[in-house]
Design a protein around this motif. Sequence first.
Motif, PDB file in Angstrom:
ATOM      1  N   PHE A   1       0.853  -1.195   0.000  1.00  0.00           N
ATOM      2  CA  PHE A   1       0.000   0.000   0.000  1.00  0.00           C
ATOM      3  C   PHE A   1       0.881   1.234   0.000  1.00  0.00           C
ATOM      4  CE2 PHE A   1       0.680  -0.887   4.482  1.00  0.00           C
ATOM      5  CZ  PHE A   1       0.790   0.350   5.094  1.00  0.00           C
ATOM      6  N   THR A   2       0.343   2.314  -0.563  1.00  0.00           N
ATOM      7  CA  THR A   2       1.056   3.584  -0.643  1.00  0.00           C
ATOM      8  C   THR A   2       0.225   4.655   0.045  1.00  0.00           C
ATOM      9  OG1 THR A   2       2.196   3.048  -2.712  1.00  0.00           O
ATOM     10  CG2 THR A   2       1.928   5.381  -2.201  1.00  0.00           C
ATOM     11  N   MET A   3       0.866   5.469   0.858  1.00  0.00           N
ATOM     12  CA  MET A   3       0.192   6.589   1.508  1.00  0.00           C
ATOM     13  C   MET A   3       0.674   7.887   0.870  1.00  0.00           C
ATOM     14  SD  MET A   3       0.076   7.748   5.554  1.00  0.00           S
ATOM     15  CE  MET A   3      -0.020   6.048   6.121  1.00  0.00           C
ATOM     16  N   LEU A   4      -0.267   8.691   0.390  1.00  0.00           N
ATOM     17  CA  LEU A   4       0.041   9.992  -0.194  1.00  0.00           C
ATOM     18  C   LEU A   4      -0.436  11.097   0.728  1.00  0.00           C
ATOM     19  CD1 LEU A   4      -1.099   9.628  -3.929  1.00  0.00           C
ATOM     20  CD2 LEU A   4       1.179   9.238  -2.977  1.00  0.00           C
ATOM     21  N   LYS A   5       0.429  12.062   0.973  1.00  0.00           N
ATOM     22  CA  LYS A   5       0.046  13.257   1.721  1.00  0.00           C
ATOM     23  C   LYS A   5      -0.063  14.399   0.721  1.00  0.00           C
ATOM     24  CE  LYS A   5       1.983  16.576   5.017  1.00  0.00           C
ATOM     25  NZ  LYS A   5       3.157  16.866   5.888  1.00  0.00           N
ATOM     26  N   LEU A   6      -1.255  15.015   0.637  1.00  0.00           N
ATOM     27  CA  LEU A   6      -1.523  16.033  -0.367  1.00  0.00           C
ATOM     28  C   LEU A   6      -2.038  17.313   0.272  1.00  0.00           C
ATOM     29  CD1 LEU A   6      -3.299  13.687  -2.937  1.00  0.00           C
ATOM     30  CD2 LEU A   6      -0.925  14.456  -3.019  1.00  0.00           C
ATOM     31  N   SER A   7      -2.116  18.356  -0.537  1.00  0.00           N
ATOM     32  CA  SER A   7      -2.593  19.643  -0.051  1.00  0.00           C
ATOM     33  C   SER A   7      -4.051  19.554   0.384  1.00  0.00           C
ATOM     34  CB  SER A   7      -2.457  20.690  -1.159  1.00  0.00           C
ATOM     35  OG  SER A   7      -3.199  21.849  -0.845  1.00  0.00           O
ATOM     36  N   PRO A   8      -4.412  20.161   1.514  1.00  0.00           N
ATOM     37  CA  PRO A   8      -5.825  20.171   1.933  1.00  0.00           C
ATOM     38  C   PRO A   8      -6.700  20.986   0.989  1.00  0.00           C
ATOM     39  CG  PRO A   8      -4.513  21.597   3.348  1.00  0.00           C
ATOM     40  CD  PRO A   8      -3.544  20.855   2.481  1.00  0.00           C
ATOM     41  N   MET A   9      -6.072  21.762   0.103  1.00  0.00           N
ATOM     42  CA  MET A   9      -6.821  22.552  -0.870  1.00  0.00           C
ATOM     43  C   MET A   9      -7.224  21.721  -2.086  1.00  0.00           C
ATOM     44  SD  MET A   9      -7.005  25.472   0.543  1.00  0.00           S
ATOM     45  CE  MET A   9      -7.593  26.490  -0.807  1.00  0.00           C
ATOM     46  N   LEU A  10      -6.652  20.542  -2.226  1.00  0.00           N
ATOM     47  CA  LEU A  10      -6.900  19.707  -3.401  1.00  0.00           C
ATOM     48  C   LEU A  10      -8.331  19.181  -3.419  1.00  0.00           C
ATOM     49  CD1 LEU A  10      -5.148  18.449  -5.767  1.00  0.00           C
ATOM     50  CD2 LEU A  10      -5.053  16.398  -4.364  1.00  0.00           C
ATOM     51  N   ASP A  11      -8.920  19.096  -4.594  1.00  0.00           N
ATOM     52  CA  ASP A  11     -10.233  18.484  -4.778  1.00  0.00           C
ATOM     53  C   ASP A  11     -10.046  16.971  -4.694  1.00  0.00           C
ATOM     54  OD1 ASP A  11     -12.595  17.356  -5.673  1.00  0.00           O
ATOM     55  OD2 ASP A  11     -12.839  18.720  -7.358  1.00  0.00           O
ATOM     56  N   TRP A  12     -10.469  16.370  -3.582  1.00  0.00           N
ATOM     57  CA  TRP A  12     -10.186  14.950  -3.386  1.00  0.00           C
ATOM     58  C   TRP A  12     -10.948  14.071  -4.376  1.00  0.00           C
ATOM     59  CZ3 TRP A  12     -13.932  11.402  -2.252  1.00  0.00           C
ATOM     60  CH2 TRP A  12     -15.123  11.852  -1.672  1.00  0.00           C
ATOM     61  N   HIS A  13     -12.098  14.513  -4.832  1.00  0.00           N
ATOM     62  CA  HIS A  13     -12.843  13.743  -5.833  1.00  0.00           C
ATOM     63  C   HIS A  13     -12.015  13.608  -7.115  1.00  0.00           C
ATOM     64  CE1 HIS A  13     -16.035  15.489  -3.272  1.00  0.00           C
ATOM     65  NE2 HIS A  13     -16.667  14.347  -3.492  1.00  0.00           N
ATOM     66  N   LYS A  14     -11.413  14.716  -7.558  1.00  0.00           N
ATOM     67  CA  LYS A  14     -10.603  14.680  -8.778  1.00  0.00           C
ATOM     68  C   LYS A  14      -9.351  13.837  -8.576  1.00  0.00           C
ATOM     69  CE  LYS A  14      -8.710  17.507 -12.480  1.00  0.00           C
ATOM     70  NZ  LYS A  14      -7.650  16.523 -12.731  1.00  0.00           N
ATOM     71  N   ALA A  15      -8.736  13.937  -7.375  1.00  0.00           N
ATOM     72  CA  ALA A  15      -7.552  13.131  -7.090  1.00  0.00           C
ATOM     73  C   ALA A  15      -7.871  11.647  -7.167  1.00  0.00           C
ATOM     74  CB  ALA A  15      -6.993  13.486  -5.713  1.00  0.00           C
ATOM     75  N   VAL A  16      -9.004  11.254  -6.623  1.00  0.00           N
ATOM     76  CA  VAL A  16      -9.428   9.850  -6.685  1.00  0.00           C
ATOM     77  C   VAL A  16      -9.625   9.421  -8.135  1.00  0.00           C
ATOM     78  CG1 VAL A  16     -11.331   8.271  -6.145  1.00  0.00           C
ATOM     79  CG2 VAL A  16     -10.432   9.796  -4.377  1.00  0.00           C
ATOM     80  N   ASP A  17     -10.247  10.273  -8.928  1.00  0.00           N
ATOM     81  CA  ASP A  17     -10.441   9.963 -10.350  1.00  0.00           C
ATOM     82  C   ASP A  17      -9.099   9.848 -11.073  1.00  0.00           C
ATOM     83  OD1 ASP A  17     -13.185   9.948 -10.036  1.00  0.00           O
ATOM     84  OD2 ASP A  17     -13.462  12.003 -10.763  1.00  0.00           O
ATOM     85  N   ASP A  18      -8.201  10.805 -10.792  1.00  0.00           N
ATOM     86  CA  ASP A  18      -6.889  10.803 -11.456  1.00  0.00           C
ATOM     87  C   ASP A  18      -6.085   9.539 -11.150  1.00  0.00           C
ATOM     88  OD1 ASP A  18      -7.435  13.272 -12.545  1.00  0.00           O
ATOM     89  OD2 ASP A  18      -6.219  14.400 -11.108  1.00  0.00           O
ATOM     90  N   LEU A  19      -6.316   8.967  -9.984  1.00  0.00           N
ATOM     91  CA  LEU A  19      -5.544   7.793  -9.563  1.00  0.00           C
ATOM     92  C   LEU A  19      -6.217   6.470  -9.946  1.00  0.00           C
ATOM     93  CD1 LEU A  19      -4.310   9.291  -6.201  1.00  0.00           C
ATOM     94  CD2 LEU A  19      -2.913   8.758  -8.192  1.00  0.00           C
ATOM     95  N   GLN A  20      -7.181   6.568 -10.840  1.00  0.00           N
ATOM     96  CA  GLN A  20      -7.655   5.425 -11.634  1.00  0.00           C
ATOM     97  C   GLN A  20      -8.106   4.212 -10.817  1.00  0.00           C
ATOM     98  OE1 GLN A  20      -4.265   4.751 -14.227  1.00  0.00           O
ATOM     99  NE2 GLN A  20      -4.000   6.943 -14.443  1.00  0.00           N
ATOM    100  N   GLY A  21      -8.923   4.466  -9.815  1.00  0.00           N
ATOM    101  CA  GLY A  21      -9.522   3.362  -9.078  1.00  0.00           C
ATOM    102  C   GLY A  21      -8.615   2.656  -8.100  1.00  0.00           C
ATOM    103  N   THR A  22      -7.466   3.240  -7.794  1.00  0.00           N
ATOM    104  CA  THR A  22      -6.517   2.598  -6.868  1.00  0.00           C
ATOM    105  C   THR A  22      -6.657   3.100  -5.439  1.00  0.00           C
ATOM    106  OG1 THR A  22      -4.769   4.240  -7.252  1.00  0.00           O
ATOM    107  CG2 THR A  22      -4.850   2.346  -8.741  1.00  0.00           C
ATOM    108  N   VAL A  23      -7.438   4.181  -5.227  1.00  0.00           N
ATOM    109  CA  VAL A  23      -7.577   4.763  -3.882  1.00  0.00           C
ATOM    110  C   VAL A  23      -8.594   3.958  -3.089  1.00  0.00           C
ATOM    111  CG1 VAL A  23      -8.145   6.820  -2.547  1.00  0.00           C
ATOM    112  CG2 VAL A  23      -7.012   7.063  -4.764  1.00  0.00           C
TER     113      VAL A  23
END
Length: 401
Positions: free
Chosen positions: A196-218
Amino acid sequence: MTTAEFIREYRERDIRQLALQANRFPDVDMPYALDQIQGWQIARRKLPKWAACDGVIFPPHLSMEQCSSEPTAQYKLNLAMEWASRVGHASRMTDLTGGFGVDFSFTSCAFAAATYVERNEQLCHIVEHNLPLLGLNNATVVCADAVEYLSTVEPQTMLFLDPARRDEHGAKTVMLADCTPDVVQLLPKLLEKSRFTMLKLSPMLDWHKAVDDLQGTVREVHIVSVGGECKELLLVLSKVVESELKVYCADLSTASDTSSLFVYTPGSSAPVANSKLKTQNSKFVHEPNASIMKAGCFDELAAAYGVSPVSRNSHLFLSDEPVEGFPGRSFVVERVTTMNKGELRKALVGIEKANIATRNFPLTVAELRKRLKIKDGGDVYIFATTTAEGEHLLLISRKYR
């Protein structure tokens, strides 16, 4: 006076004043000393255990500004331990973007062996010095580029990345594609090299888009707040564990304590009907915490706690009875008034000070405060909002418990 003696003696002083007195201390490496004093002052608030540890070296200001606080780092340790248990493996982890090493110093405790990777040579030297002082003896420090190292590393239980969120001009970025390294491009290799991989991202990021960008792996989204402010967005990626996406809204109070945690599956609840406010009824009004606000899970929240939204865009909720464990703040509504001058005058009798918040309301807090002629502060809370029928109301309240 040596540089070390100067740091110890003056570390509680204003660094701007100290900088002006540099000529008085010719034997002191003043730029280094000021970095250490400023770093210690930040750590005393943000990393008290580190500040209390003799001999710890602090990095330049930007690294201190960007590093995690103890509560959020502890949260990541708990998350790493949970996932290591879930995949039945806790042998080793690698932090590919080590930075000052705060997250690494916590998450590495969940594994038998850990590797810190950082391309900044100065930070590597600092971390190599600090880790033994912090009691971490299972760690290896590697000065290398994250992408290059990833291609050679053996399979790990966990990979951790905190991609740089500043462009070449130093401006902050929040889009996943604008971060360095490019996590989307690295995705196949991350899945190949870790359970498993843990990503720490900006709290300003749109998490819905990040989930989409990561192609079903989240597999999990963790939105972490401290002191009423959203601090971090954590994503857990894995091809090992197949499950529905879950979102965790955590509001932390101390390094070892979670004051509230709301977990939900996106899209699991139907919309809840708006509340019908009546001026003669005393109700409870509930304000979600910062993580809930970031998640936008208002239907799921309403369904889970049996509360009703004032309107779709108010982000305030009402109930006839107290709601134990609500993830946010709860208030007793003492009076409800429209903006009619006569009603307002009557409702505000005896109130000289109040805390004012506006939600889906045509006036700003400053404009409303000026109109009401009420000072800031006190134990009265006024929520200005708009009902589903378009009526502008003030909910005059006091904190519940």
